[in-house]
Enzyme design. Structure first.
Site, PDB file in Angstrom:
ATOM      1  N   GLU A  91      35.144  43.602  28.083  1.00  0.00           N
ATOM      2  CA  GLU A  91      34.832  44.786  28.873  1.00  0.00           C
ATOM      3  C   GLU A  91      35.968  45.804  28.843  1.00  0.00           C
ATOM      4  O   GLU A  91      37.146  45.448  28.767  1.00  0.00           O
ATOM      5  CB  GLU A  91      34.490  44.367  30.299  1.00  0.00           C
ATOM      6  CG  GLU A  91      33.177  43.609  30.317  1.00  0.00           C
ATOM      7  CD  GLU A  91      32.663  43.241  31.708  1.00  0.00           C
ATOM      8  OE1 GLU A  91      31.452  43.350  31.919  1.00  0.00           O
ATOM      9  OE2 GLU A  91      33.455  42.853  32.574  1.00  0.00           O
ATOM     10  N   CYS A 104      41.016  51.295  30.864  1.00  0.00           N
ATOM     11  CA  CYS A 104      41.544  49.952  31.056  1.00  0.00           C
ATOM     12  C   CYS A 104      41.009  49.071  29.916  1.00  0.00           C
ATOM     13  O   CYS A 104      39.811  48.859  29.792  1.00  0.00           O
ATOM     14  CB  CYS A 104      41.081  49.447  32.423  1.00  0.00           C
ATOM     15  SG  CYS A 104      41.639  47.788  32.779  1.00  0.00           S
ATOM     16  N   CYS A 111      41.288  34.389  28.956  1.00  0.00           N
ATOM     17  CA  CYS A 111      42.744  34.331  29.090  1.00  0.00           C
ATOM     18  C   CYS A 111      43.124  32.879  29.336  1.00  0.00           C
ATOM     19  O   CYS A 111      42.462  32.180  30.102  1.00  0.00           O
ATOM     20  CB  CYS A 111      43.213  35.202  30.259  1.00  0.00           C
ATOM     21  SG  CYS A 111      45.015  35.201  30.438  1.00  0.00           S
ATOM     22  N   CYS A 115      45.377  32.264  36.039  1.00  0.00           N
ATOM     23  CA  CYS A 115      45.778  32.629  37.402  1.00  0.00           C
ATOM     24  C   CYS A 115      44.607  32.302  38.335  1.00  0.00           C
ATOM     25  O   CYS A 115      43.445  32.558  37.993  1.00  0.00           O
ATOM     26  CB  CYS A 115      46.151  34.107  37.487  1.00  0.00           C
ATOM     27  SG  CYS A 115      47.515  34.497  36.382  1.00  0.00           S
ATOM     28  N   CYS A 118      41.825  35.040  39.431  1.00  0.00           N
ATOM     29  CA  CYS A 118      41.366  35.992  38.419  1.00  0.00           C
ATOM     30  C   CYS A 118      40.106  35.468  37.722  1.00  0.00           C
ATOM     31  O   CYS A 118      40.087  34.344  37.228  1.00  0.00           O
ATOM     32  CB  CYS A 118      42.479  36.216  37.398  1.00  0.00           C
ATOM     33  SG  CYS A 118      41.951  37.176  35.967  1.00  0.00           S
ATOM     34  N   GLY A 168      42.471  39.420  29.614  1.00  0.00           N
ATOM     35  CA  GLY A 168      43.497  38.848  28.747  1.00  0.00           C
ATOM     36  C   GLY A 168      44.919  39.221  29.104  1.00  0.00           C
ATOM     37  O   GLY A 168      45.169  40.122  29.898  1.00  0.00           O
ATOM     38  N   GLU A 169      45.841  38.470  28.506  1.00  0.00           N
ATOM     39  CA  GLU A 169      47.276  38.728  28.698  1.00  0.00           C
ATOM     40  C   GLU A 169      47.778  39.417  27.426  1.00  0.00           C
ATOM     41  O   GLU A 169      47.899  38.780  26.368  1.00  0.00           O
ATOM     42  CB  GLU A 169      47.992  37.386  28.946  1.00  0.00           C
ATOM     43  CG  GLU A 169      49.504  37.426  28.825  1.00  0.00           C
ATOM     44  CD  GLU A 169      50.184  38.495  29.673  1.00  0.00           C
ATOM     45  OE1 GLU A 169      49.904  38.599  30.886  1.00  0.00           O
ATOM     46  OE2 GLU A 169      51.010  39.243  29.102  1.00  0.00           O
ATOM     47  N   SER A 200      50.427  45.565  31.147  1.00  0.00           N
ATOM     48  CA  SER A 200      50.559  44.742  32.344  1.00  0.00           C
ATOM     49  C   SER A 200      50.695  43.285  31.914  1.00  0.00           C
ATOM     50  O   SER A 200      49.905  42.785  31.115  1.00  0.00           O
ATOM     51  CB  SER A 200      49.305  44.905  33.214  1.00  0.00           C
ATOM     52  OG  SER A 200      49.334  43.995  34.298  1.00  0.00           O
ATOM     53  N   SER A 222      52.820  41.501  37.047  1.00  0.00           N
ATOM     54  CA  SER A 222      51.997  40.905  38.104  1.00  0.00           C
ATOM     55  C   SER A 222      52.834  39.906  38.886  1.00  0.00           C
ATOM     56  O   SER A 222      52.985  38.762  38.471  1.00  0.00           O
ATOM     57  CB  SER A 222      50.786  40.218  37.467  1.00  0.00           C
ATOM     58  OG  SER A 222      49.971  41.192  36.868  1.00  0.00           O
ATOM     59  N   LEU A 223      53.356  40.333  40.010  1.00  0.00           N
ATOM     60  CA  LEU A 223      54.290  39.491  40.768  1.00  0.00           C
ATOM     61  C   LEU A 223      53.538  38.575  41.741  1.00  0.00           C
ATOM     62  O   LEU A 223      53.668  37.360  41.680  1.00  0.00           O
ATOM     63  CB  LEU A 223      55.300  40.392  41.486  1.00  0.00           C
ATOM     64  CG  LEU A 223      56.522  39.725  42.073  1.00  0.00           C
ATOM     65  CD1 LEU A 223      57.284  38.910  41.056  1.00  0.00           C
ATOM     66  CD2 LEU A 223      57.456  40.780  42.700  1.00  0.00           C
ATOM     67  N   CYS A 342      39.617  45.524  39.132  1.00  0.00           N
ATOM     68  CA  CYS A 342      40.615  44.603  38.570  1.00  0.00           C
ATOM     69  C   CYS A 342      40.215  43.170  38.844  1.00  0.00           C
ATOM     70  O   CYS A 342      39.875  42.823  39.960  1.00  0.00           O
ATOM     71  CB  CYS A 342      41.958  44.741  39.264  1.00  0.00           C
ATOM     72  SG  CYS A 342      42.570  46.354  39.356  1.00  0.00           S
TER      73      CYS A 342
HETATM   74  N1  SAH Z   1      47.038  39.610  32.136  1.00  0.00           N
HETATM   75  C1  SAH Z   1      47.652  40.772  32.625  1.00  0.00           C
HETATM   76  C2  SAH Z   1      46.763  41.997  32.646  1.00  0.00           C
HETATM   77  C3  SAH Z   1      45.326  41.823  33.062  1.00  0.00           C
HETATM   78  S1  SAH Z   1      44.997  41.566  34.746  1.00  0.00           S
HETATM   79  C4  SAH Z   1      48.253  40.521  33.999  1.00  0.00           C
HETATM   80  O1  SAH Z   1      47.964  39.494  34.579  1.00  0.00           O
HETATM   81  O2  SAH Z   1      49.051  41.347  34.427  1.00  0.00           O
HETATM   82  C5  SAH Z   1      45.364  43.151  35.532  1.00  0.00           C
HETATM   83  C6  SAH Z   1      45.748  43.002  36.996  1.00  0.00           C
HETATM   84  O3  SAH Z   1      44.624  42.603  37.801  1.00  0.00           O
HETATM   85  C7  SAH Z   1      46.822  41.964  37.215  1.00  0.00           C
HETATM   86  O4  SAH Z   1      47.810  42.419  38.104  1.00  0.00           O
HETATM   87  C8  SAH Z   1      46.038  40.837  37.838  1.00  0.00           C
HETATM   88  O5  SAH Z   1      46.847  39.960  38.553  1.00  0.00           O
HETATM   89  C9  SAH Z   1      45.054  41.589  38.691  1.00  0.00           C
HETATM   90  N2  SAH Z   1      43.925  40.777  39.136  1.00  0.00           N
HETATM   91  C10 SAH Z   1      43.396  39.688  38.527  1.00  0.00           C
HETATM   92  N3  SAH Z   1      42.361  39.207  39.256  1.00  0.00           N
HETATM   93  C11 SAH Z   1      42.232  40.007  40.339  1.00  0.00           C
HETATM   94  C12 SAH Z   1      41.311  40.029  41.434  1.00  0.00           C
HETATM   95  N4  SAH Z   1      40.320  39.163  41.528  1.00  0.00           N
HETATM   96  N5  SAH Z   1      41.457  41.008  42.354  1.00  0.00           N
HETATM   97  C13 SAH Z   1      42.441  41.933  42.223  1.00  0.00           C
HETATM   98  N6  SAH Z   1      43.318  41.971  41.200  1.00  0.00           N
HETATM   99  C14 SAH Z   1      43.223  41.007  40.277  1.00  0.00           C
HETATM  100 FE1  SF4 Z   2      45.218  36.158  32.525  1.00  0.00          FE
HETATM  101 FE2  SF4 Z   2      46.145  38.310  33.834  1.00  0.00          FE
HETATM  102 FE3  SF4 Z   2      43.938  37.005  34.689  1.00  0.00          FE
HETATM  103 FE4  SF4 Z   2      46.348  35.846  34.903  1.00  0.00          FE
HETATM  104  S1  SF4 Z   2      45.651  37.725  35.956  1.00  0.00           S
HETATM  105  S2  SF4 Z   2      44.473  34.857  34.169  1.00  0.00           S
HETATM  106  S3  SF4 Z   2      47.355  36.554  33.051  1.00  0.00           S
HETATM  107  S4  SF4 Z   2      44.159  38.112  32.792  1.00  0.00           S
END
Ligand code: SAH
Ligand code: SF4
Length: 365
Positions: A91, A104, A111, A115, A118, A168-169, A200, A222-223, A342
């Protein structure tokens, strides 16, 4: 087999021209046709000699991923589902704002980093996207948006910013992502400034250092937690690259970054990481790192097991950061009605890690 010219940056396109016995300046012409004009048909490339056009037609194609669906939300956010073959889909989301338009982009099918909050991570992992599939998202979006905004001033440059925040990362698909970044920045292609292209990452420390050397663009990290104990649970890659190493990598990155701060993303999960004491801990943690915060209220998806923090919790949390002098924004949820926010991007992932199926059999037990 014909090569896909969307896989090439300026340098590799020049190499290709050399291989087929053409001068290097042809690469520049081709780059402009393909990326600036969005042209996929060699026959239409009118300033190329007929002989070259014929040669290209037999040796090459310009082939972006195919669009399967296209939705526009009530707030103007637009989401495309693109087929990348073998039943997999990714997407791409366009977010229009008054003075900019942000695309985006996804970098992988699924991925592997898993996390816990996610949706993409829950789906498991299939494969890295090719350069053509990554840059093809921008290629499509520019074409589609030029039609959507046909009579409006936005027509020429609908996409002003790119964020690698889709599925994805990006730093786990390093070579293909940086080759696509080259094209985003190339004046003969998309000509975006480094400050307007953001990668990111969940914190792949060695790849952050490589990005700094190879193609420094704006960086978002992504902290999501102020301590290793909590971050280990939310972002499992933290066990390999804990917070101290991550912050040191951020500081190194800033030595060559186009912006003088790192953006920290922080998903707000009700009762998990959103208390005032978490905020205070965070302030202490980043006191030596020039940064801004972007708080992202959690976007729910089925069976996530998490809930979005209340607006009050988000405000209190933000106030602590702001009072400590940290610039903090709260990300507005966009495209709610088409699941384009996101972390909600799902695409279609044929999971090779079998994580998704393992998970559902665990819950069934
Ligand atoms: N893999 C990368 C980039 C893709 S995710 C990363 O993790 O940074 C982009 C952002 O969306 C990241 O900060 C991720 O932590 C956040 N994200 C993932 N799942 C989410 C959710 N369910 N609600 C809000 N933000 C989320
Ligand atoms: Fe992958 Fe980013 Fe989702 Fe973590 S937040 S699973 S690194 S896409």
């Amino acid at each position: 087999m014909s090569v896909n010219l969307l896989d090439f940056n300026a340098k590799s396109l020049a190499g290709f021209c050399n291989e087929i016995g053409e001068k290097p300046f042809r690469a520049r012409q081709l780059l402009r046709w393909i990326h600036r004009s969005g042209e996929a048909d060699f026959a239409a490339m009118s300033d190329l000699a007929k002989g070259l056009r014929d040669k290209l037609s037999t040796a090459a194609v310009v082939q972006p991923p195919r669009v399967i669906s296209d939705h526009i939300a009530t707030d103007g956010t637009r989401k495309w589902l693109l087929s990348v073959g073998a039943g997999n889909g990714i997407e791409t989301v366009f977010i229009p704002e008054t003075h900019r338009g942000t695309l985006c982009i996804s970098s992988q099918v699924g991925c592997a980093l898993a996390c816990s909050f996610c949706s993409t991570g829950r789906q498991g992992f299939n494969r890295n996207l090719t350069v053509a599939e990554i840059i093809g998202q921008l290629w499509w979006a520019n074409k589609a948006l030029a039609e959507e905004f046909e009579n409006e001033p936005l027509r020429e440059r609908a996409v002003t910013n790119v964020v690698m925040m889709g599925m994805g990362e990006p730093l786990a698909n390093f070579e293909n992502v940086v080759t696509a970044l080259d094209l985003m920045l190339d004046d003969n292609a998309y000509g975006l400034s480094r400050r307007r292209v953001t990668v990111s990452t969940s914190g792949l420390v060695p790849a952050m250092d490589r990005l700094r050397e190879r193609c420094p663009v704006a960086l978002a990290v992504s902290l999501h937690a102020p301590s290793d104990r909590l971050r280990d649970q939310l972002v499992p890659i933290n066990k390999k690259y804990p917070i101290k190493e991550l912050l040191a990598a951020c500081e190194r990155y800033l030595e060559s970054a186009p912006r003088d701060f790192i953006t920290f993303e922080y998903v707000m999960l009700d009762g998990v990481n959103d208390s005032v004491s978490h905020a205070r801990e965070l302030v202490q943690l980043v006191r030596h790192t020039p940064c801004k915060f972007n708080l992202i209220p959690f976007n729910p998806f089925p069976d996530s097991g998490y809930e979005r923090s209340s607006p009050e919790a988000v405000t209190h949390f933000r106030d602590v950061l702001v009072q400590a002098g940290l610039v903090t924004t709260v990300r507005k949820t966009r495209g709610d009605d088409i699941a384009a926010a996101c972390g909600q991007l799902a695409g279609k992932v044929l999971d090779k890690t079998r994580r998704a199926s393992r998970r559902s059999s665990e819950t069934a037990r």
